[in-house]
Design an enzyme around this catalytic site. Sequence first.
Site, PDB file in Angstrom:
ATOM      1  N   ALA A 150       7.723   7.216  -7.988  1.00  0.00           N
ATOM      2  CA  ALA A 150       8.958   6.540  -8.393  1.00  0.00           C
ATOM      3  C   ALA A 150       8.650   5.094  -8.775  1.00  0.00           C
ATOM      4  O   ALA A 150       7.722   4.470  -8.240  1.00  0.00           O
ATOM      5  CB  ALA A 150       9.977   6.589  -7.271  1.00  0.00           C
ATOM      6  N   ARG A 152       9.862   2.379  -8.109  1.00  0.00           N
ATOM      7  CA  ARG A 152       9.927   1.355  -7.065  1.00  0.00           C
ATOM      8  C   ARG A 152       8.642   1.279  -6.243  1.00  0.00           C
ATOM      9  O   ARG A 152       8.467   0.353  -5.449  1.00  0.00           O
ATOM     10  CB  ARG A 152      11.124   1.612  -6.144  1.00  0.00           C
ATOM     11  CG  ARG A 152      11.085   2.945  -5.421  1.00  0.00           C
ATOM     12  CD  ARG A 152      12.361   3.176  -4.614  1.00  0.00           C
ATOM     13  NE  ARG A 152      12.385   4.476  -3.961  1.00  0.00           N
ATOM     14  CZ  ARG A 152      12.803   5.595  -4.528  1.00  0.00           C
ATOM     15  NH1 ARG A 152      13.211   5.578  -5.786  1.00  0.00           N
ATOM     16  NH2 ARG A 152      12.803   6.747  -3.862  1.00  0.00           N
ATOM     17  N   TYR A 153       7.758   2.275  -6.420  1.00  0.00           N
ATOM     18  CA  TYR A 153       6.525   2.315  -5.638  1.00  0.00           C
ATOM     19  C   TYR A 153       5.290   1.880  -6.429  1.00  0.00           C
ATOM     20  O   TYR A 153       4.235   1.669  -5.829  1.00  0.00           O
ATOM     21  CB  TYR A 153       6.281   3.737  -5.095  1.00  0.00           C
ATOM     22  CG  TYR A 153       7.354   4.221  -4.160  1.00  0.00           C
ATOM     23  CD1 TYR A 153       7.709   3.485  -3.032  1.00  0.00           C
ATOM     24  CD2 TYR A 153       8.024   5.412  -4.403  1.00  0.00           C
ATOM     25  CE1 TYR A 153       8.701   3.927  -2.172  1.00  0.00           C
ATOM     26  CE2 TYR A 153       9.017   5.870  -3.554  1.00  0.00           C
ATOM     27  CZ  TYR A 153       9.360   5.118  -2.439  1.00  0.00           C
ATOM     28  OH  TYR A 153      10.334   5.549  -1.599  1.00  0.00           O
ATOM     29  N   ILE A 154       5.383   1.807  -7.726  1.00  0.00           N
ATOM     30  CA  ILE A 154       4.202   1.492  -8.540  1.00  0.00           C
ATOM     31  C   ILE A 154       4.384   0.135  -9.214  1.00  0.00           C
ATOM     32  O   ILE A 154       5.512  -0.338  -9.388  1.00  0.00           O
ATOM     33  CB  ILE A 154       3.934   2.590  -9.592  1.00  0.00           C
ATOM     34  CG1 ILE A 154       5.148   2.805 -10.474  1.00  0.00           C
ATOM     35  CG2 ILE A 154       3.526   3.880  -8.915  1.00  0.00           C
ATOM     36  CD1 ILE A 154       4.940   3.848 -11.560  1.00  0.00           C
TER      37      ILE A 154
END
Length: 911
Positions: A150, A152-154
Amino acid sequence: MEENDELNEANNQNSPEGQSEQSAEEGQGQVNDSEVTDGEDQGQDDALTRVTGMYKDWFLDYASYVILERAVPAIEDGFKPVQRRIMHSLKDLDDGRYNKVANVVGHTMQYHPHGDASIADAMVQIGQKDLLIDTQGNWGNILTGDRAAASRYIEARLSKFALEVVFSPKITEWQLSYDGRKKEPVNLPVKFPLLLAQGAEGIAVGLSTKILPHNFIELIDASIKHLKGQRFKLFPDFPTAGIIDVSNYNDGLRGGKIRVRAKIAQQSKSTLIISEIPYGTNTSSLIDSILKANEKGKIKVKKIEDNTAAEVEILVHLPPGISPDKTIDALYAFTACESSISPLGCIIEDNKPLFIGVTEMLRRSTDATVELLRQELEIQLSELEEQWHFASLERIFIENRIYRDIEEEETWEGVIAAIDKGLAPYTKHLRRAVTEEDIVRLTEIRIKRISKFDLDKAQQHLDNLEERIAEVKHHLEHLTDYAIAYFQRLKDTYGEGRERKSEIRLFDDIEATKVVIRNTKLYVNREEGFVGTSLKRDEYVTDCSDIDDIIAFTQDGKMMVFKVDSKTFVGKGIIYVAVFKKKDKRTVYNMIYRDGKGGPTYIKRFNVTSITRDKHYEMGRGKPGTLVHYFSGNPNGEAEVVTVNLRHVGSIKKLRWDIDFADIMIKGRASKGNIVTKYAVKRIDLKEKGLSTLKPRKLWFDETVQRLNMDERGEFLGEFTSEDRLLIVNQTGLVKTVIPELTLHFDEDIVVLEKWIPKKPLSVVYWEGDKELYYVKRFLIEHPDREENVLTDHPKSHLEIFSTDYRPMVEVIYAKKRGQERKENWLVNLEEFISIKGIGAMGNQLTKEKVLEINVLDPLPYEEPEPQKTEDIEVVDEESLGGNAGAKTDGPTDPKSDKGGDDDVQTSLFE
């Protein structure tokens, strides 16, 4: 949802005077009312009857919007609008650190009028190409097809390459964003053929584009060649690597096609390894296609292991008895291991779609890069001249103490005038006139700077500026050389690790019927005349596949070729059934038949190379009462000896004699043949099975496609009979002999490929890793079907020389010792140096001295024994060396030939 949003947006933007759908509906109601009231307001009716025209305009506007603003990239920078906005947002946020992709997506939405999902997907695609975005985190895997984490994680930031090549704000043309709040670039000033490096694919309304990715280094080399006025060629290069055939690439234009294949090698006798995959697939879809082909019976696979991580590794385990070479071809023929890609070069130029090839794309991109470099140099020159101008004014102002002239001035105008008057005697050497703005800047100089003014440093600064100005002017005067140096610097700086991944090679066409697994059984009911796969209670013929053709002959001299089916009627009295091979000139049919009722008996040999399916062909003259006395199908041109028995009628003296089919010429199937007898034949018996009467086949090895052929392409290997084998040695020391089949695959590291002579000794010079010395051995291959390694097991052992000469000679060149003369070269006769030993022997030590190199010399003379000559009657053949598919033995008798059991006609079909 995104496409619907775009359509609604286009409708709202293009509706006249903001008319909504509701008002249109109301208008339609007014039309109905006006019709009822007999058309009182004709003008209003005219205005409202153009609704269909409005919808046509809206569709064209929407199509234009999708083409220009969504699907097709611009030639100027190689970006689609969403990609351009992502890059602009990354530049806005750039501070050298990573940013959350979700944050970048949110920032991009200030410029892009669509949802976050489409922006995030587009950003992941750019990041996976590993050129413009420096990624951190799980960005997915193009090899396995795994999706990115997602947003928001990368995290992401611009790469150094992107910062250098993509952005230059001073020469960027700007426009307002969709809501008018922000400014965004019309096109980014990309100084590199980025569109060809990344590739592009998009489907618009009425057209599409598919530009394949190309190699980074090759693009730079092509740009340099274009600037030098030289010709160049560009071919795709894919991040998934693989093997590609670009013979029909057509410069990336419509109608072109490239074929892409996985890289498949034989790891062992029962295991294949796939190390590279075709572009457009991933390991999951590739394995699925293999499993589906296995389920359909096209190939036979025991197990598949997917060990893919940073690199592709798929192990395909085969059942016992399955040919790895044939399976490799079957994987290409029936699975996603081979696919075709049709490029379509469509780009946007000046807000219009344009269809051009990749060569023209690179020319335009390179020319645009030169123009951008010129603009940057002109801006740089202007800035340097401005710096020089003010530095010169500053020196005059301070060195001549002109600042003291303003001490008594009380007004601003007086100050300006005093400075202007004070500068006048010293400004003749300046490159432009002094303006009021220049004087205002002089008044802003601080006292501290005036007090610390160093004349030498000021002069040094001016000299430095003049050198830089001269350098920039030189670049402008030699702009092409400057652009070539620019591209070369890009190659030197960013080219490491970007070498070509896809191997360019010509492919040979694979015939599916030759490589398909025979997954079903064929049966025949000879008496009733049926052939098929569902006749399981009847006679078994052979294994076959559902794409095979079947050939059948009947007792009355008819032939028919047909597709495999559950049940096909051929004709009563079937005497021969087999799998049919197209263009097969090696299978020879031997036949003795009676020409019509009471007619003479003829003998003929023929082959069947081309036919029309489901058509009956006459093998005799087509007369009623034709009867086949003897028939055989011979896959390798065998010619047997048969005994003819006549009926004892009248005064016939010779009732029995032998006929050798080897004495009969091979002709076409329509030939009448040679007469055997005019008298009635009682029966024909097989006396002796024959040998092949076909010539040994001549084989060549085409290094381009790594295949054997009989078309005189490549290196001639010799003439091969069914008993001859090929000797294969590779760089790792593996030695094996194989039966030469046209379906064989060969590794790229082959050092020896030639006809194997069993009694010819083989000589090896190799480096023994454990002893760290050179060793020599000579041996014969005792186990032709076994693959053996001539080196020792030490990992540092390597092959130096492998010779197949009878009396090989080598030259040993010694290394020079410090303080000593170089030892004289040593000529070694390997035949005398060591006797013939086993292939597993370590051999004899060559020398203890330090060796610089070992060279192969011309061998000593040797008279080879003359090979036995073969009597030949047939020279043309195109199919495999052996194979007896479809041949049967002991056919039925013909009950109609005579009423007595002794008068039965024996029809012999054999291998």
